[in-house]
Design a protein around this motif. Structure first.
Motif, PDB file in Angstrom:
ATOM      1  N   PHE A 109     -15.287 -10.250  -7.020  1.00  0.00           N
ATOM      2  CA  PHE A 109     -14.366  -9.503  -7.882  1.00  0.00           C
ATOM      3  C   PHE A 109     -13.039 -10.239  -8.004  1.00  0.00           C
ATOM      4  O   PHE A 109     -12.383 -10.200  -9.040  1.00  0.00           O
ATOM      5  CB  PHE A 109     -14.160  -8.092  -7.342  1.00  0.00           C
ATOM      6  CG  PHE A 109     -13.989  -7.089  -8.432  1.00  0.00           C
ATOM      7  CD1 PHE A 109     -12.734  -6.755  -8.890  1.00  0.00           C
ATOM      8  CD2 PHE A 109     -15.086  -6.508  -9.042  1.00  0.00           C
ATOM      9  CE1 PHE A 109     -12.569  -5.845  -9.921  1.00  0.00           C
ATOM     10  CE2 PHE A 109     -14.936  -5.602 -10.069  1.00  0.00           C
ATOM     11  CZ  PHE A 109     -13.676  -5.274 -10.510  1.00  0.00           C
ATOM     12  N   LYS A 110     -12.654 -10.909  -6.937  1.00  0.00           N
ATOM     13  CA  LYS A 110     -11.381 -11.630  -6.962  1.00  0.00           C
ATOM     14  C   LYS A 110     -11.480 -12.930  -7.764  1.00  0.00           C
ATOM     15  O   LYS A 110     -10.580 -13.287  -8.494  1.00  0.00           O
ATOM     16  CB  LYS A 110     -10.948 -11.968  -5.532  1.00  0.00           C
ATOM     17  CG  LYS A 110     -10.192 -10.847  -4.854  1.00  0.00           C
ATOM     18  CD  LYS A 110     -10.227 -10.990  -3.376  1.00  0.00           C
ATOM     19  CE  LYS A 110      -9.006 -11.631  -2.807  1.00  0.00           C
ATOM     20  NZ  LYS A 110      -8.972 -11.535  -1.347  1.00  0.00           N
TER      21      LYS A 110
ATOM     22  N   GLN B 297      -1.531  -7.876  -8.536  1.00  0.00           N
ATOM     23  CA  GLN B 297      -2.793  -8.292  -7.893  1.00  0.00           C
ATOM     24  C   GLN B 297      -2.708  -9.711  -7.343  1.00  0.00           C
ATOM     25  O   GLN B 297      -3.192 -10.004  -6.266  1.00  0.00           O
ATOM     26  CB  GLN B 297      -3.934  -8.280  -8.917  1.00  0.00           C
ATOM     27  CG  GLN B 297      -4.178  -6.951  -9.551  1.00  0.00           C
ATOM     28  CD  GLN B 297      -5.118  -6.118  -8.711  1.00  0.00           C
ATOM     29  OE1 GLN B 297      -4.829  -5.841  -7.562  1.00  0.00           O
ATOM     30  NE2 GLN B 297      -6.200  -5.713  -9.292  1.00  0.00           N
TER      31      GLN B 297
ATOM     32  N   ASP C 122       1.203   5.545  -9.655  1.00  0.00           N
ATOM     33  CA  ASP C 122       1.747   4.227  -9.953  1.00  0.00           C
ATOM     34  C   ASP C 122       1.570   3.264  -8.784  1.00  0.00           C
ATOM     35  O   ASP C 122       1.944   2.115  -8.886  1.00  0.00           O
ATOM     36  CB  ASP C 122       3.245   4.330 -10.272  1.00  0.00           C
ATOM     37  CG  ASP C 122       3.466   4.771 -11.695  1.00  0.00           C
ATOM     38  OD1 ASP C 122       2.513   4.670 -12.467  1.00  0.00           O
ATOM     39  OD2 ASP C 122       4.573   5.211 -12.009  1.00  0.00           O
ATOM     40  N   TRP C 123       1.049   3.758  -7.692  1.00  0.00           N
ATOM     41  CA  TRP C 123       1.035   2.928  -6.498  1.00  0.00           C
ATOM     42  C   TRP C 123       0.248   1.646  -6.677  1.00  0.00           C
ATOM     43  O   TRP C 123       0.512   0.656  -6.028  1.00  0.00           O
ATOM     44  CB  TRP C 123       0.485   3.724  -5.306  1.00  0.00           C
ATOM     45  CG  TRP C 123       1.480   4.713  -4.805  1.00  0.00           C
ATOM     46  CD1 TRP C 123       2.626   5.092  -5.434  1.00  0.00           C
ATOM     47  CD2 TRP C 123       1.432   5.445  -3.595  1.00  0.00           C
ATOM     48  NE1 TRP C 123       3.289   6.030  -4.688  1.00  0.00           N
ATOM     49  CE2 TRP C 123       2.578   6.267  -3.558  1.00  0.00           C
ATOM     50  CE3 TRP C 123       0.527   5.488  -2.544  1.00  0.00           C
ATOM     51  CZ2 TRP C 123       2.846   7.117  -2.503  1.00  0.00           C
ATOM     52  CZ3 TRP C 123       0.794   6.348  -1.503  1.00  0.00           C
ATOM     53  CH2 TRP C 123       1.944   7.147  -1.481  1.00  0.00           C
ATOM     54  N   GLU C 124      -0.714   1.714  -7.578  1.00  0.00           N
ATOM     55  CA  GLU C 124      -1.502   0.515  -7.835  1.00  0.00           C
ATOM     56  C   GLU C 124      -0.612  -0.616  -8.343  1.00  0.00           C
ATOM     57  O   GLU C 124      -0.911  -1.784  -8.192  1.00  0.00           O
ATOM     58  CB  GLU C 124      -2.572   0.838  -8.872  1.00  0.00           C
ATOM     59  CG  GLU C 124      -3.452  -0.324  -9.132  1.00  0.00           C
ATOM     60  CD  GLU C 124      -4.890   0.098  -9.303  1.00  0.00           C
ATOM     61  OE1 GLU C 124      -5.530  -0.460 -10.155  1.00  0.00           O
ATOM     62  OE2 GLU C 124      -5.352   0.975  -8.565  1.00  0.00           O
ATOM     63  N   ASN C 125       0.497  -0.213  -8.982  1.00  0.00           N
ATOM     64  CA  ASN C 125       1.372  -1.224  -9.575  1.00  0.00           C
ATOM     65  C   ASN C 125       2.532  -1.607  -8.675  1.00  0.00           C
ATOM     66  O   ASN C 125       3.481  -2.239  -9.126  1.00  0.00           O
ATOM     67  CB  ASN C 125       1.920  -0.697 -10.899  1.00  0.00           C
ATOM     68  CG  ASN C 125       0.803  -0.443 -11.869  1.00  0.00           C
ATOM     69  OD1 ASN C 125      -0.164  -1.190 -11.896  1.00  0.00           O
ATOM     70  ND2 ASN C 125       0.914   0.613 -12.630  1.00  0.00           N
TER      71      ASN C 125
ATOM     72  N   LEU D   9       0.822  -1.212   0.000  1.00  0.00           N
ATOM     73  CA  LEU D   9       0.000   0.000   0.000  1.00  0.00           C
ATOM     74  C   LEU D   9       0.858   1.266   0.000  1.00  0.00           C
ATOM     75  O   LEU D   9       0.350   2.361  -0.185  1.00  0.00           O
ATOM     76  CB  LEU D   9      -0.941   0.022   1.208  1.00  0.00           C
ATOM     77  CG  LEU D   9      -2.053  -1.016   1.182  1.00  0.00           C
ATOM     78  CD1 LEU D   9      -2.882  -0.945   2.447  1.00  0.00           C
ATOM     79  CD2 LEU D   9      -2.941  -0.834  -0.026  1.00  0.00           C
TER      80      LEU D   9
ATOM     81  N   LEU E 244     -16.232  -8.266  -2.828  1.00  0.00           N
ATOM     82  CA  LEU E 244     -14.780  -8.425  -2.928  1.00  0.00           C
ATOM     83  C   LEU E 244     -14.437  -9.841  -3.392  1.00  0.00           C
ATOM     84  O   LEU E 244     -13.572 -10.040  -4.238  1.00  0.00           O
ATOM     85  CB  LEU E 244     -14.120  -8.163  -1.576  1.00  0.00           C
ATOM     86  CG  LEU E 244     -14.134  -6.725  -1.081  1.00  0.00           C
ATOM     87  CD1 LEU E 244     -13.457  -6.631   0.263  1.00  0.00           C
ATOM     88  CD2 LEU E 244     -13.413  -5.823  -2.068  1.00  0.00           C
TER      89      LEU E 244
ATOM     90  N   ARG F 265      -1.044  -9.703  -4.027  1.00  0.00           N
ATOM     91  CA  ARG F 265      -1.895  -9.090  -3.000  1.00  0.00           C
ATOM     92  C   ARG F 265      -2.948 -10.079  -2.517  1.00  0.00           C
ATOM     93  O   ARG F 265      -3.296 -10.116  -1.356  1.00  0.00           O
ATOM     94  CB  ARG F 265      -2.646  -7.892  -3.577  1.00  0.00           C
ATOM     95  CG  ARG F 265      -1.820  -6.677  -3.835  1.00  0.00           C
ATOM     96  CD  ARG F 265      -2.740  -5.601  -4.354  1.00  0.00           C
ATOM     97  NE  ARG F 265      -2.034  -4.517  -4.996  1.00  0.00           N
ATOM     98  CZ  ARG F 265      -1.511  -3.485  -4.352  1.00  0.00           C
ATOM     99  NH1 ARG F 265      -1.607  -3.421  -3.053  1.00  0.00           N
ATOM    100  NH2 ARG F 265      -0.874  -2.536  -4.993  1.00  0.00           N
ATOM    101  N   ARG F 266      -3.468 -10.855  -3.449  1.00  0.00           N
ATOM    102  CA  ARG F 266      -4.565 -11.768  -3.103  1.00  0.00           C
ATOM    103  C   ARG F 266      -4.116 -12.931  -2.237  1.00  0.00           C
ATOM    104  O   ARG F 266      -4.932 -13.673  -1.710  1.00  0.00           O
ATOM    105  CB  ARG F 266      -5.221 -12.275  -4.385  1.00  0.00           C
ATOM    106  CG  ARG F 266      -5.975 -11.171  -5.060  1.00  0.00           C
ATOM    107  CD  ARG F 266      -6.545 -11.567  -6.376  1.00  0.00           C
ATOM    108  NE  ARG F 266      -7.213 -10.410  -6.973  1.00  0.00           N
ATOM    109  CZ  ARG F 266      -7.854 -10.426  -8.116  1.00  0.00           C
ATOM    110  NH1 ARG F 266      -7.930 -11.549  -8.800  1.00  0.00           N
ATOM    111  NH2 ARG F 266      -8.424  -9.341  -8.580  1.00  0.00           N
TER     112      ARG F 266
END
Lengths: 277, 260
Positions: A124-125, A93, A86-89, A63, A121, A96-97
């Protein structure tokens, strides 16, 4: 650049060499930290306020970006970033999961009920294109919430829940997809005696699983002592101790002295209570 | 909190890469978000757009009709309405209403979600906020703006017709004939492209400003103001650029550019 396709087999879970990070682009809260967390370890992250625990946890779960040093998650080196966009990258994913997270602020979706938020959630995953998947998501959410004793409150929106229920719902959400790694920030925060047993039961489940890794950032010494054979103590953004609880409690660190004083006060309270009772 | 074009561009690129990676439109939840956003954006602005179309349609016909009648060119009224409403006023007024009603609401909603830790928790759970929140909002924003602009054009033409009966006295068939001959394929292309583009840009701005906050609650009104101000800036600049390009090519094709 780390991509989803390049994810290798994880070992150790986290490998940090000389990492540095901050909450803003110019501020360095943690600096020069070295940490290695192997699969199955249960770690308590302790320290005074403003010692850098929260930032370190956010870096570990992707995060917050790490700005210096080498940071590997499940064997994959993460990018060093400065820009919000860019923080999303920071972390793919799929990595993270594999980590179940509940931070100090649970962040339950406020426009839907707790149950709908969790189902959403989950769907979506793992996808929602078939009725079977949607039914499966409902079943798993119900089971997990029942395990955390949430009962009828899962049909309410988060703002109608008590703070203890919100906390348990946040932790339940972290456990939803049965992740390999659990990261909880102050898990016992706002959890009073009434709900404490439920929390203990859930954490017992983590402790009993030798393959599951857990990091708890906490100020609750009894929780840390009960579940975590490895303690890491932080001060001013640095590690001042990394070892067993016994070793730390035998030392003369300020935190230990404070804890001893607290125990004395508690003992006097207990004695007074028993006298009255 | 400052606005930065490079940060906005990076935000847009991240949205596209998240879209490509997660393919959010496959999810029923995302589709539900899109439908809900279209409904709210459309229903919230419906009455205001109707009122704006009635007033602007009436005033335009009265003003231009009076001038045209002086020079005996009342037949050109249909073509003027086409140029005014389909190419320029329709997309512009609709987007302005949408910015005032929906963009501000969306920016504050996303900024509040960030302040409540919902964005971080989505991200930590492995759900991309870009895929779940931004992509459906930008898409639904473009669709809703387009639908509202069509509604604006329809109402303004209807009102224009009735007003012209009173002030210019053009028969119904001549008015319809003037309007239909005035509309070209290029007018429709410009209308759809411009409206969809303006709609998606202002909703992208709402998402960008809402999610750019650091999570402090005092930044929620700042994010809302920034989203509205910069949306207007982008709307005016894009409106001018698209119309400017159109007239440049039309004049060039007709040979009038050399004469100027």
């Amino acid at each position: 650049m780390t991509t989803e396709s390049k994810i290798k087999n994880p070992e150790p879970i986290w490998q940090c060499d000389n990492i540095g990070a901050g909450f803003s682009a110019h501020e360095g809260v943690i600096k020069g930290l070295n940490l290695s967390v192997n699969a199955g370890e249960k770690i308590a992250l302790l320290g005074t306020a403003q010692s850098g625990k929260a930032l370190l946890l956010r870096c570990l779960v992707g995060l917050r970006p790490v700005r210096e040093g080498t940071f590997k998650v499940f064997g994959n080196e993460m990018k060093k970033l400065d820009y919000f966009e860019d923080w999303e990258n920071i972390m793919p994913q799929s990595l993270r999961r594999r980590i179940g997270v509940c931070l100090e602020v649970e962040g339950l979706l406020s426009n839907v009920s707790v149950r709908e938020g969790m189902e959403l959630l989950f769907r979506f995953k793992y996808g929602d294109h078939s009725a079977k998947l949607r039914e499966g998501a409902k079943k798993i959410v119900d089971q997990t919430c029942a395990h955390f004793g949430l009962g009828a409150s899962i049909h309410k929106r988060p703002n109608l829940l008590t703070s203890a229920e919100r906390r348990l719902a946040g932790i339940a959400r972290a456990f939803l997809s049965k992740p390999h790694v659990i990261v909880l920030e102050n898990p016992s925060q706002n959890v009073g005696d009434l709900h404490r047993e439920t929390l203990w039961r859930a954490l017992d489940f983590v402790a009993a699983d030798a393959g599951r890794t857990a990091i708890f950032s906490t100020e609750d010494w009894s929780l840390a002592y009960r579940y975590c054979p490895r303690w890491i103590v932080m001060e001013d953004g640095k590690f001042v101790f990394d070892g067993s609880p016994r070793e730390f409690l035998r030392g003369d660190h300020e935190l230990v002295k404070g804890l001893r004083r607290l125990r004395e006060i508690e003992a006097s309270h207990r004695a007074a209570f028993e006298e009255v009772a | 909190m400052e606005f930065s074009i490079s940060a906005l561009w990076a935000f847009f690129s991240t949205m596209l890469s998240s879209w490509k990676r997660d393919r959010p439109l496959r999810h029923l939840d995302t589709r539900a978000v899109i439908l809900r956003q279209i409904f709210f954006t459309g229903s919230e602005a419906f009455r205001l757009i109707s009122l704006a179309a009635i007033i602007i349609g009436t005033v335009t016909v009265i003003q231009s009709g009076a001038q045209l009648r002086k020079f005996g060119g009342a037949d050109a009224l249909g073509s003027i309405l086409v140029a005014a409403f389909i190419r320029e006023v329709g997309p512009l007024v609709t987007t302005i209403v949408v910015v005032a009603r929906s963009v501000s609401a969306m920016a504050s909603e996303l900024a509040s979600m960030r302040a409540n830790g919902e964005i971080d928790s989505l991200r930590a759970c492995g759900v991309s906020p870009q895929s779940y929140l931004v992509v459906p909002r930008v898409l639904s924003g473009a669709i809703a703006t387009l639908l509202l602009a069509m509604h604006f054009v329809w109402i303004s033409f209807t009102v224009g017709f009735f007003t012209s009966q009173v002030f210019v006295n053009i028969p119904f068939d001549r008015f319809v004939d003037n309007v239909l001959t005035g509309i070209t394929g290029m007018d429709l292309v410009i209308f759809f492209v411009k409206t969809a583009l303006l709609g998606s840009v202002v909703f992208l701005m709402a998402c960008y400003c809402g999610l750019r906050t650091s999570g402090a609650s005092y930044e929620i009104p700042q994010a809302t103001t920034m989203a509205v101000v910069w949306s207007f800036m982008f709307v005016f600049v894009m409106q001018l650029s698209i119309s400017g390009l159109y007239y440049f090519f039309v004049l060039q094709r007709s040979g009038l550019l050399g004469m100027l």
